[in-house]
Enzyme design. Sequence first.
Site, mmCIF file in Angstrom:
data_model
loop_
_atom_site.group_PDB
_atom_site.id
_atom_site.type_symbol
_atom_site.label_atom_id
_atom_site.label_comp_id
_atom_site.label_asym_id
_atom_site.label_seq_id
_atom_site.Cartn_x
_atom_site.Cartn_y
_atom_site.Cartn_z
ATOM 1 N N LYS A 136 0.798 -1.230 0.000
ATOM 2 C CA LYS A 136 0.000 0.000 0.000
ATOM 3 C C LYS A 136 0.835 1.286 0.000
ATOM 4 C CE LYS A 136 -4.147 -1.830 2.248
ATOM 5 N NZ LYS A 136 -5.152 -1.579 3.290
ATOM 6 N N ASP A 138 -10.071 2.838 2.394
ATOM 7 C CA ASP A 138 -10.198 2.190 3.707
ATOM 8 C C ASP A 138 -10.888 3.100 4.724
ATOM 9 O OD1 ASP A 138 -9.050 -0.269 3.076
ATOM 10 O OD2 ASP A 138 -7.028 0.408 3.543
#
Length: 281
Positions: A69, A105
């Site tokens: 990420k 997220d």
Amino acid sequence: MDSHTQLFGVIGDPIRHSKSPVMLNRAFREAGVNGAYAAFHVAPERLEQAIAGVRGLGFRGLNVTIPHKIEVMKLLDEISEGAQAAGAVNTIVNDNGRLIGYNTDGIGYVRSLKEEAEPDLSGKTIVVLGAGGAARGILWALAQEKPAAVVVANRTEARAVELAAAFPEKSGIAAVPWDRLPEAVAEADVVVNTTSVGMSPNVGELPIDPAWLKPGAVASDLIYNPLKTAFLSRSEERGCRIHGGLGMFIYQGAYAFEYWTGKPAPVAAMREAVLASFAAD
């Protein structure tokens, strides 16, 4: 699949546990999108080649999970404000060869929290447990909701201090020492566990003592395996409202779907697909 099928996927290491293909292929079918989504095991040393492959093969979109990420950010053409603030990318949109990174997220978590447990976060006091990558995106998204205060606590206090300092002072995010946590939790309207404590197979572990929470507060856990953690069960017994991690997983995927297709995500069908896959495991 045919020559018009748009390609999507998720990359990670490991990746075989991922429920994203089940969820997003169901979403494409439900919404009438000619798309196909697969999971790809990409070791860290192959990340650059994988992103070059996305460009070369014309993938429309990609999800990115652990451990890529952060590292993937330098391989992209543009990073959204939310992903910059979170310091991580979990969704990539291929806009005619230009790769744009997003972080769904945090916004996925907040959307889930508001729909399932606490519709209005403005003026609330929120405690966030943990200072890892998940916490950063969630803190940024929570700060957009104008809470009264957001405090972050971590067993290694320096990490909480560093994380809080990464946000502007006006965001209202501050660190609290771990030994002051019982008082902070007792005053909180929402307590969020972003750590892996209580995740399968260690399902009996607790991130904090649920007795610290005031009845009526929201106990929230990012973990979705098990669907109801020991932290949530014990908090519910105390009279707290509870919020599990499945919604965050579904909504981070829903935002990705919407970024890729421009269509509203079929959230109910996505949830149904994930729950059915758990039952089949």
